[in-house]
Design a protein around this motif. Structure first.
Motif, PDB file in Angstrom:
ATOM      1  N   GLY A 153       0.819  -1.207   0.000  1.00 40.29           N
ATOM      2  CA  GLY A 153       0.000   0.000   0.000  1.00 40.29           C
ATOM      3  C   GLY A 153       0.855   1.258   0.000  1.00 40.29           C
ATOM      4  N   ILE A 154       1.945   1.239   0.767  1.00 38.12           N
ATOM      5  CA  ILE A 154       2.845   2.387   0.818  1.00 38.12           C
ATOM      6  C   ILE A 154       3.512   2.594  -0.548  1.00 38.12           C
TER       7      ILE A 154
ATOM      8  N   PHE B 165       1.032   3.995  -3.025  1.00 33.85           N
ATOM      9  CA  PHE B 165       0.768   5.403  -2.725  1.00 33.85           C
ATOM     10  C   PHE B 165       1.895   6.291  -3.249  1.00 33.85           C
ATOM     11  N   VAL B 166       3.138   5.866  -3.050  1.00 32.74           N
ATOM     12  CA  VAL B 166       4.288   6.657  -3.473  1.00 32.74           C
ATOM     13  C   VAL B 166       4.280   6.864  -4.979  1.00 32.74           C
TER      14      VAL B 166
ATOM     15  N   ASN C 265       1.811   6.595  -7.079  1.00 34.87           N
ATOM     16  CA  ASN C 265       0.611   7.270  -7.582  1.00 34.87           C
ATOM     17  C   ASN C 265       0.567   8.753  -7.229  1.00 34.87           C
ATOM     18  N   HIS C 266       1.024   9.092  -6.025  1.00 37.24           N
ATOM     19  CA  HIS C 266       0.796  10.446  -5.521  1.00 37.24           C
ATOM     20  C   HIS C 266       2.073  11.263  -5.357  1.00 37.24           C
TER      21      HIS C 266
ATOM     22  N   ILE D 215      -7.438   6.196  -9.650  1.00 38.92           N
ATOM     23  CA  ILE D 215      -6.969   6.717  -8.372  1.00 38.92           C
ATOM     24  C   ILE D 215      -7.967   6.396  -7.263  1.00 38.92           C
TER      25      ILE D 215
ATOM     26  N   ALA E 184      -7.394   2.932  -6.279  1.00 43.09           N
ATOM     27  CA  ALA E 184      -6.197   2.840  -5.447  1.00 43.09           C
ATOM     28  C   ALA E 184      -6.484   3.300  -4.013  1.00 43.09           C
ATOM     29  N   VAL E 185      -7.249   4.376  -3.858  1.00 46.39           N
ATOM     30  CA  VAL E 185      -7.591   4.871  -2.520  1.00 46.39           C
ATOM     31  C   VAL E 185      -8.392   3.826  -1.743  1.00 46.39           C
TER      32      VAL E 185
ATOM     33  N   TYR F 213      -5.877   1.496  -0.332  1.00 50.58           N
ATOM     34  CA  TYR F 213      -5.149   2.031   0.821  1.00 50.58           C
ATOM     35  C   TYR F 213      -5.970   1.852   2.105  1.00 50.58           C
TER      36      TYR F 213
END
Length: 302
Positions: free
Chosen positions: A123-124, A127-128, A130-131, A247, A250-251, A254
């Motif tokens: 998940g980390i 996130f990296v 994607n964001h 996105i 993806a959220v 997370y």
């Protein structure tokens, strides 16, 4: 249920029906199969034996994920066929190996904490890229070399072994590989991972029923009271992913991953040694996933 007059099962096991209303929706809408909800909720919240949770997770996904797969195919939702075929081949070998020789050796609390720790690292990483790195995405895999095809098969084998231990795993394992290494869009990788988990769930369920003969009555009863809900919930989740952007998908991942980890930590309250094992699992996952993200670059699109 009518013929056997088993309606009383709903009175005793209604909590599983409620769990799988949400679990089946997540199964169809994300790369986390219904087992990713069922397994931690059953083992952490309801203190159900991990082997019962695993067998139930496989059995219920053989219904719900199949329903979602049929919806995906009927509506011609895009999937990545190379990813599906190579990982599916590896997954078949992995779940057979894992079911017969590996799953019986994993202690329950270690299985729970390793599961949530490893996917927290994914998940980390997701996130990296994607964001923070703002990655580019593609709708198909590039032409793969023989080595890269073998890689995808091996990832499928690992995912199949995870499915054998936890009741799910090939979906999120292969999803993480193709999204992080090749930049495959979540909108393509997610329905493909649903189809993959369907095949693993069916094979795993058949192994436990006909080869090992260890499908517990408890797991079977949970299965009966959840079938009506997952047959509708999983296809609805598969429908939803066609209406939202990558996105948002993806959220959703997370949130699920963080909730799983926090719940596991506070319910199990791991000792020092188990914390060390969980930390090692987490750091290993970070190393693996960030290696994949570093190997992904724009040259992958050529």
């Amino acid at each position: 249920m009518y013929q056997m007059q088993e309606w009383s099962l709903f009175l005793d096991n209604w909590f599983m029906s409620v769990t799988m209303i949400f679990g089946s929706f997540i199964a169809g809408a994300s790369s986390e199969g219904g087992g990713a909800i069922a397994y931690p909720v059953m083992t952490l919240v309801f203190n159900i034996s991990p082997d019962v949770a695993r067998n139930f997770s496989l059995a219920i996904q053989s219904i719900g994920m199949t329903a979602a797969t049929l919806w995906i195919l009927a509506k011609r939702i895009s999937i990545e066929k190379t990813y599906l075929l190579l990982s599916g081949f590896g997954g078949l070998a992995g779940i057979i190996i894992g079911t017969i020789w590996i799953a019986p050796l994993v202690p329950p609390d270690y299985a729970k904490m390793m599961f949530v720790s490893f996917w927290l690292s994914f998940g980390i990483a997701l996130f990296v890229i994607n964001h923070i790195r703002k990655r580019d995405t593609r709708m198909t895999l590039p032409d793969l070399s023989n080595y890269q095809q073998l890689e995808l098969i091996l990832v499928g084998i690992i995912g199949g072994i995870l499915s054998a231990i936890f009741g799910n795993g090939i979906d999120i394992c292969t999803f993480s590989f193709v999204t992080l290494k090749y930049g495959l869009s979540e909108k393509i990788a997610t329905p493909t991972s649903v189809v993959l988990m369907t095949s693993n769930a069916i094979v795993g369920t058949l192994l436990h029923i006909f080869l090992l003969g260890d499908m517990q009555t408890e797991a079977f009863n949970y299965w009966l009271v959840c079938i009506p809900f997952v047959m509708l919930g999983a296809p609805f989740g598969a429908y939803l992913i066609t209406k939202i952007n990558r996105i948002t998908i993806a959220v959703m991942l997370y949130i699920i991953i963080i909730a799983q980890f926090v719940a596991a930590f506070f319910i199990i309250r791991p000792s020092g040694y188990l914390i060390a094992i969980s930390l090692l699992t987490f750091l290993s996952g970070i190393a693996v996933f960030f290696f994949l993200t570093s190997s992904y670059n724009k040259r992958s699109f050529n």
